[in-house]
Scaffold this active site. Sequence first.
Site, PDB file in Angstrom:
ATOM      1  N   HIS A   1       0.853  -1.189   0.000  1.00 57.15           N
ATOM      2  CA  HIS A   1       0.000   0.000   0.000  1.00 57.15           C
ATOM      3  C   HIS A   1       0.885   1.233   0.000  1.00 57.15           C
ATOM      4  CE1 HIS A   1      -3.087   2.880   1.112  1.00 57.15           C
ATOM      5  NE2 HIS A   1      -3.950   1.954   0.687  1.00 57.15           N
TER       6      HIS A   1
ATOM      7  N   ASP B   1      -7.965  -5.075  -0.104  1.00 55.31           N
ATOM      8  CA  ASP B   1      -8.429  -5.811  -1.280  1.00 55.31           C
ATOM      9  C   ASP B   1      -8.122  -7.299  -1.205  1.00 55.31           C
ATOM     10  OD1 ASP B   1      -9.561  -3.683  -2.645  1.00 55.31           O
ATOM     11  OD2 ASP B   1      -7.586  -2.986  -3.241  1.00 55.31           O
TER      12      ASP B   1
HETATM   13  N1  ACO Z   1       4.040  -7.568  -5.199  1.00 56.08           N
HETATM   14  C1  ACO Z   1       5.371  -7.612  -5.415  1.00 56.08           C
HETATM   15  N2  ACO Z   1       6.198  -6.565  -5.255  1.00 56.08           N
HETATM   16  C2  ACO Z   1       5.636  -5.409  -4.855  1.00 56.08           C
HETATM   17  C3  ACO Z   1       4.266  -5.282  -4.608  1.00 56.08           C
HETATM   18  C4  ACO Z   1       3.454  -6.419  -4.782  1.00 56.08           C
HETATM   19  N3  ACO Z   1       2.140  -6.376  -4.555  1.00 56.08           N
HETATM   20  N4  ACO Z   1       3.971  -4.008  -4.235  1.00 56.08           N
HETATM   21  C5  ACO Z   1       5.141  -3.361  -4.243  1.00 56.08           C
HETATM   22  N5  ACO Z   1       6.155  -4.201  -4.616  1.00 56.08           N
HETATM   23  C6  ACO Z   1       7.584  -3.883  -4.657  1.00 56.08           C
HETATM   24  C7  ACO Z   1       7.936  -3.022  -5.856  1.00 56.08           C
HETATM   25  O1  ACO Z   1       8.299  -3.810  -6.971  1.00 56.08           O
HETATM   26  C8  ACO Z   1       9.092  -2.216  -5.294  1.00 56.08           C
HETATM   27  O2  ACO Z   1      10.227  -3.032  -5.277  1.00 56.08           O
HETATM   28  P1  ACO Z   1      11.714  -2.362  -5.399  1.00 56.08           P
HETATM   29  O3  ACO Z   1      11.868  -1.463  -4.199  1.00 56.08           O
HETATM   30  O4  ACO Z   1      12.633  -3.535  -5.409  1.00 56.08           O
HETATM   31  O5  ACO Z   1      11.708  -1.599  -6.698  1.00 56.08           O
HETATM   32  C9  ACO Z   1       8.692  -1.961  -3.842  1.00 56.08           C
HETATM   33  O6  ACO Z   1       7.858  -3.072  -3.507  1.00 56.08           O
HETATM   34  C10 ACO Z   1       7.924  -0.657  -3.655  1.00 56.08           C
HETATM   35  O7  ACO Z   1       6.906  -0.598  -4.654  1.00 56.08           O
HETATM   36  P2  ACO Z   1       6.115   0.702  -5.085  1.00 56.08           P
HETATM   37  O8  ACO Z   1       5.288   0.416  -6.284  1.00 56.08           O
HETATM   38  O9  ACO Z   1       7.072   1.843  -5.134  1.00 56.08           O
HETATM   39  O10 ACO Z   1       5.194   0.884  -3.813  1.00 56.08           O
HETATM   40  P3  ACO Z   1       4.061   1.878  -3.694  1.00 56.08           P
HETATM   41  O11 ACO Z   1       3.913   2.079  -2.243  1.00 56.08           O
HETATM   42  O12 ACO Z   1       4.222   3.060  -4.545  1.00 56.08           O
HETATM   43  O13 ACO Z   1       2.846   1.042  -4.340  1.00 56.08           O
HETATM   44  C11 ACO Z   1       0.916  -0.261  -4.608  1.00 56.08           C
HETATM   45  C12 ACO Z   1       1.724   0.670  -3.693  1.00 56.08           C
HETATM   46  C13 ACO Z   1       0.647   0.399  -5.962  1.00 56.08           C
HETATM   47  C14 ACO Z   1      -0.422  -0.518  -3.919  1.00 56.08           C
HETATM   48  C15 ACO Z   1       1.711  -1.579  -4.815  1.00 56.08           C
HETATM   49  O14 ACO Z   1       2.048  -2.130  -3.563  1.00 56.08           O
HETATM   50  C16 ACO Z   1       0.926  -2.600  -5.659  1.00 56.08           C
HETATM   51  O15 ACO Z   1       0.966  -2.530  -6.877  1.00 56.08           O
HETATM   52  N6  ACO Z   1       0.229  -3.564  -4.983  1.00 56.08           N
HETATM   53  C17 ACO Z   1      -0.587  -4.523  -5.686  1.00 56.08           C
HETATM   54  C18 ACO Z   1      -1.896  -3.882  -6.129  1.00 56.08           C
HETATM   55  C19 ACO Z   1      -2.843  -3.660  -4.990  1.00 56.08           C
HETATM   56  O16 ACO Z   1      -3.058  -4.521  -4.137  1.00 56.08           O
HETATM   57  N7  ACO Z   1      -3.459  -2.473  -4.970  1.00 56.08           N
HETATM   58  C20 ACO Z   1      -4.467  -2.124  -3.954  1.00 56.08           C
HETATM   59  C21 ACO Z   1      -4.061  -0.897  -3.210  1.00 56.08           C
HETATM   60  S1  ACO Z   1      -5.155  -0.615  -1.890  1.00 56.08           S
HETATM   61  C22 ACO Z   1      -6.470   0.232  -2.573  1.00 56.08           C
HETATM   62  O17 ACO Z   1      -6.390   0.841  -3.599  1.00 56.08           O
HETATM   63  C23 ACO Z   1      -7.700   0.170  -1.768  1.00 56.08           C
END
Ligand code: ACO
Length: 433
Positions: free
Chosen positions: A311, A368
């Site tokens: 998140h 989610d």
């Molecule tokens: N699975 C695997 N790796 C992940 C995931 C995931 N679900 N989420 C983040 N990462 C990794 C990224 O690849 C990144 O790795 P790195 O540091 O080696 O490059 C690191 O974790 C940080 O990722 P960001 O995308 O910068 O994290 P951010 O906080 O910006 O993103 C997000 C949050 C978009 C929700 C992300 O975690 C994601 O895509 N999750 C899956 C989708 C999801 O569940 N969305 C629901 C959000 S809640 C809502 O809207 C109610």
Amino acid sequence: MTDNLKPLSTATLTLEDKSYSLPTLMGVEGEKSIDISKLRAQTGYITLDEGYGNTGACESSITYIDGEKGILRYRGYPIEELAEHSRFTEVAYLLLHGELPTVDQLNLFSKRLNESSIIHEDMHHFFNGFPRGSHPMGILATMVASLSTFYPVPDVLDEATEIQIVANLVSQVRTIAAFSYKKSIGEPLVYPSIKYRYVRNFLNMMFSSPVRDYQLDDDIVRAIDMFLILHADHEQNCSTSSVRTAGSSMANVYAVTSAGISALWGPRHGGANQEVIQMLEQIHAEGGDGTEFINQAKDKNSGRRLMGFGHRVYKNFDPRAKVLKKQCDKLLNKPGMNDPLLEIAMRLEEIALKDDYFISRKLYPNVDFYSGLILRAAGIPTNMFTVLFAIGRMPGWLAHWREMLHGKQVTITRPRQMYVGETERHFVDIENR
Ligand code: ACO
């Protein structure tokens, strides 16, 4: 700026041997900010903050989140207390009006919702125009924007009209959602009924038909109500920021909330609950224990993520996920409610929570991860999941729209950019290119 922000000492910024004083401020929960509103005028510099993770775009008194501590409060009330003791319409009132309603206020609000639940009869024709298989979020965004043509918003909004429009939207979004589902399965539309309250009315419109009564299960009604409460607001997320951005142009509220619906649609925001179920179904179909999927999610080149994990704000746990996990266990342990996907979800969670990749990046289950399982148990089809999220989020979007509208002044949202394209060059005739 309001008096709720307390001035702190100034910050000093040194640029090219010149020092500038910038005011710093503290919010009521101790959050600190640097006021850069005059930065460009004074220094010629702008800030660069892609995704706005470090940028406060407004003051707001609606929702408070502490992502590190896993705190979420609506108007000061902890989400756990609201989920346990309240109902969605009561929470919607709280978000929109700032206080929990009295019995009379809640009855009046419910009456308004009931009376505005019908959509203009001519709008029914629109549903026929969408191709078969259209995603209901596309239908919802279109239909909500088109409400503005049937219920035009006056140029000057008085309080009573504004309250009526807000009730229309909270109520009609649910009717449109149910109608879009009925259209997609080729069944006749079921009208809202004065007999039912908010969630029951929605489930009845979704699942009853002229030849089949729908038996409303109290536990399912409660679970959906809770789902809506937990999704009702989440401060400046992607869709709410879109609502504020569109609203700052003074576009009408139907167009503005339609922008919110469009932003919510994406898989990294509201679309994630649909993706969680698709991921679980895929693992179930392939027959593995989820380890292979987790390995792919850890591999950047795979283009996969563990959906329902991570998140932008919660870097400890998502308090909504805790509440829903409990509800999910309760619902799916009812006789006849077994879902093999729940077992897969629990296994994925267990593996991920012990894996250094997820631990080091502070990736925990978000709301989610569980919400899709609850919606599935209620018989909601997967492509309607994000629509349910939109129904829940509508009061939050409207509360932000109202807060912006009644703030000291509405400043149009207009971020700047760092230009990295071609510098000036001159036109070349087509035959010389
Ligand atoms: N699975 C695997 N790796 C992940 C995931 C995931 N679900 N989420 C983040 N990462 C990794 C990224 O690849 C990144 O790795 P790195 O540091 O080696 O490059 C690191 O974790 C940080 O990722 P960001 O995308 O910068 O994290 P951010 O906080 O910006 O993103 C997000 C949050 C978009 C929700 C992300 O975690 C994601 O895509 N999750 C899956 C989708 C999801 O569940 N969305 C629901 C959000 S809640 C809502 O809207 C109610």
